[in-house]
Structures are given as C-alpha cells and as structure tokens.
Design a protein around this motif. Structure first.
Motif, short mmCIF file in Angstrom:
data_model
loop_
_atom_site.label_atom_id
_atom_site.label_comp_id
_atom_site.label_asym_id
_atom_site.label_seq_id
_atom_site.Cartn_x
_atom_site.Cartn_y
_atom_site.Cartn_z
N ARG A 131 0.83 -1.20 0.00
CA ARG A 131 0.00 0.00 0.00
C ARG A 131 0.86 1.25 0.00
O ARG A 131 2.05 1.21 0.35
CB ARG A 131 -0.90 0.02 1.23
N ARG A 132 0.23 2.37 -0.31
CA ARG A 132 0.90 3.67 -0.27
C ARG A 132 1.45 3.89 1.15
O ARG A 132 0.76 3.67 2.13
CB ARG A 132 -0.10 4.76 -0.64
N GLY A 133 2.69 4.29 1.25
CA GLY A 133 3.33 4.56 2.54
C GLY A 133 4.06 3.36 3.13
O GLY A 133 4.79 3.51 4.10
N GLU A 134 3.85 2.18 2.58
CA GLU A 134 4.51 1.00 3.12
C GLU A 134 5.88 0.81 2.49
O GLU A 134 6.16 1.33 1.41
CB GLU A 134 3.64 -0.25 2.88
N ARG A 135 6.74 0.06 3.20
CA ARG A 135 8.09 -0.17 2.70
C ARG A 135 8.49 -1.60 2.98
O ARG A 135 8.30 -2.11 4.09
CB ARG A 135 9.08 0.78 3.37
N ALA A 136 9.03 -2.24 1.96
CA ALA A 136 9.53 -3.61 2.10
C ALA A 136 11.05 -3.59 2.16
O ALA A 136 11.69 -2.65 1.68
CB ALA A 136 9.07 -4.47 0.92
N HIS A 173 7.47 -1.18 7.17
CA HIS A 173 6.46 -0.15 7.40
C HIS A 173 5.16 -0.65 6.80
O HIS A 173 5.15 -1.15 5.67
CB HIS A 173 6.84 1.18 6.75
N GLN A 174 4.06 -0.48 7.55
CA GLN A 174 2.76 -0.92 7.06
C GLN A 174 1.72 0.16 7.32
O GLN A 174 1.82 0.91 8.27
CB GLN A 174 2.35 -2.22 7.75
#
Length: 165
Positions: free
Chosen positions: A8-13, A87-88
């Motif tokens: 999703r927007r704003g998340e980071r892997a 980040h989720q």
C-alpha cells in the motif's frame, strides 16, 4: 480491508536475509473455520468458534496437566504471511507504522499468538475458543496463560527482583 500481497501507499519492504538463524519444529496443526486470509478475524474472541489444536505424536504426551488451566497461550507459524514489510499502513491511508508497533501477521518472523479458552480435551486434541488463524496453520507451542500462571518450580533469586537493582 485485509489484503493479500500488495504494498500500500506509505509501506516499505526490505530484502530478507539470505539464510535463517533458527529452526523450529511444528508440533501439530490448528483447525479453524477460515480458509481465506480475507475472512479470518483480526483478533480471536473467547466467544468465537471452537477450533482444534491437533498435536502430532510424540508431542501429545506433553498435554499431561493442561486441563488445570482455563486459558492458554497458543503460538503458531503464520505460514502464508509475507515477511518483508518494515512499514505498514493498516488503515490503507498512506500513514505507515513500524511493524513492531502493530499486531499484524506480516512480520519478519510471522509468529502468531492467541490467548484462548480451553473448552475440552479429546486425546491429542485441544478444543479451544479464541483463535484467529487459517485452517491448517502450523502449531509451534502451547503454554498456560502467563497472567494466570503461578510457577510450580521453587523460587529463585530473580523472582524477587524489582526495579533496576
């Protein structure tokens, strides 16, 4: 809305490590009514459906004495969860939080935990209420609920330590 594998927007892997540091032994499987992550509850309820903790031999012998406890803590491996999101955005609004500030199943080590109510014991099977995982989820461990548990072993010095000294 629950999602499967999208970011999703704003998340980071992040890239996971090449190898793992530990190994685990599954001690059984959990049987629940849920076959889709999109239908599985976010948190188990003590008045939810009866689920089965099915223990493999020889682990079933470890159930001796379990009937003494009304509530148990169940640890399980969230085998269908991704492991790379640091980040989720749980609200899907672009506002991200760190994985360690969430109870999300999407974590570096996808270990789930539920406090359940013991309903009945049928040989190597515990019938419980309070689960929140997919049918067939690998079972890692079961312990008495630590908020109700009094240690059976003799006390040791650390048991009486309070504060920082």
């Amino acid at each position: 809305m629950v999602r499967l594998n999208e970011i999703r927007r704003g998340e980071r892997a992040v890239d996971p490590p090449d190898r793992f540091d530990a190994s685990l032994h599954f001690i059984g499987r959990i049987r629940t009514p849920w076959t889709s992550r999109l239908e599985t509850p976010r948190q188990g309820r003590l008045d939810g459906p009866t689920c089965r903790l099915e223990f493999d031999a020889p682990w079933a012998d470890g159930l001796l004495g379990i009937a003494e406890f009304e509530r148990l803590e169940v640890l399980y491996w969230l085998h269908e969860s991704r492991r790379d999101l640091v980040h989720q955005s749980p609200r899907n609004d672009g506002q991200a939080r760190g994985v360690f500030s969430l109870r999300t199943p999407v974590r570096p080590n996808p270990i789930g935990t539920s406090i359940v109510r013991l309903v009945k014991i049928e040989g190597p099977v515990l019938l419980v209420r309070g689960m929140d995982c997919l049918d067939g989820t690998p079972l890692l461990d079961v312990k008495p609920d630590r908020t109700l548990f009094e240690p059976l072993a003799p006390a040791q010095p650390g048991d009486f330590q309070i504060g920082d000294k």
